[in-house]
Scaffold this motif. Structure first.
Motif, short mmCIF file in Angstrom:
data_model
loop_
_atom_site.label_atom_id
_atom_site.label_comp_id
_atom_site.label_asym_id
_atom_site.label_seq_id
_atom_site.Cartn_x
_atom_site.Cartn_y
_atom_site.Cartn_z
N THR A 40 0.82 -1.20 0.00
CA THR A 40 0.00 0.00 0.00
C THR A 40 0.86 1.26 0.00
O THR A 40 1.84 1.36 0.74
N ASN A 41 0.48 2.22 -0.84
CA ASN A 41 1.14 3.53 -0.85
C ASN A 41 0.72 4.28 0.40
O ASN A 41 -0.47 4.43 0.69
N SER B 96 0.60 7.34 1.23
CA SER B 96 -0.24 8.53 1.06
C SER B 96 -1.70 8.19 0.81
O SER B 96 -2.58 9.04 0.96
N SER B 97 -1.99 6.94 0.44
CA SER B 97 -3.37 6.55 0.14
C SER B 97 -4.02 5.76 1.27
O SER B 97 -5.14 5.28 1.13
#
Length: 201
Positions: free
Chosen positions: A2-3, A5-6
């Motif tokens: 998972t990024n 920032s997201s």
């Protein structure tokens, strides 16, 4: 993976599908949407239990079915998934976490909880504030060093690096972590030097 920032910290990344006093395994709700190695995660069940991700796997949901290559006529892995949308239902991403503490009367205790999290308990990413609070004490280092699930020291180095970013004085935190490692690894110079090299990068 998972990024950062997201990430929606209010939503669970997955559910516990196997658990014990010392570790738990989480099945992700979305394929490949997993915390990074060394990330701090939390299960908010009857007891709030903290874990550090030590292993990540993606495999067939059905253990009797072997995954086979499907990309012979495709140019990219994205095309493989586009041409085979069923893969999202046939594969699963899971991660194992070492239990490093729990919350009792609003205070973090750096030892095992009285009971393990229940199966299907939700597991969440930990935000910056939670990571800062948890890493105020370096007691977690001893827990990780003594865990039977840490086959190498990448998990320890990764978590210390992630925790250091949240500190007001990142350099001081890394120095203190190095001192704690030196104390706990007295007589294990090769392992200590390897860990300190990782922390200096």
């Amino acid at each position: 993976m998972t990024n950062e920032s997201s990430i929606d910290y209010s939503k669970p990344v997955g559910e516990i599908v196997r658990g014990s006093i010392s570790n738990f395994e989480t099945q992700c709700h979305q394929l490949y949407e997993t915390p990074a190695l060394g990330s701090l995660v939390v299960s908010r069940d009857v007891t709030t239990t903290y874990g550090i991700v030590c292993e990540i796997t993606t495999q067939s949901l059905d253990p009797t079915r072997q995954v086979r290559a499907l990309g012979k006529n495709e140019d990219t892995v994205e095309q493989v998934y586009q041409q085979n949308p069923q893969l999202n239902q046939l594969l699963t991403t899971e991660f194992r976490s070492i239990v490093v503490g729990h919350k009792e009367s609003s205070e973090i205790r750096y030892h095992l909880a009285p009971t393990p999290p229940r199966i299907h308990s939700f597991v969440y990413f930990c935000d910056k504030n939670t990571l800062t609070e948890f890493s105020r004490s370096l007691t977690f280092i001893q827990v990780l060093l003594s865990s039977e699930f840490v086959s190498n020291d990448d998990v320890i180095a990764s978590f210390i690096h992630q925790a250091s970013v949240t500190q007001q004085d990142q350099e001081l935190f890394l120095i203190n972590a190095g001192k704690e490692l030196a104390k706990l690894l007295n007589g294990q110079l090769p392992r200590l030097n390897s860990l300190l090299r990782r922390l200096s990068k």
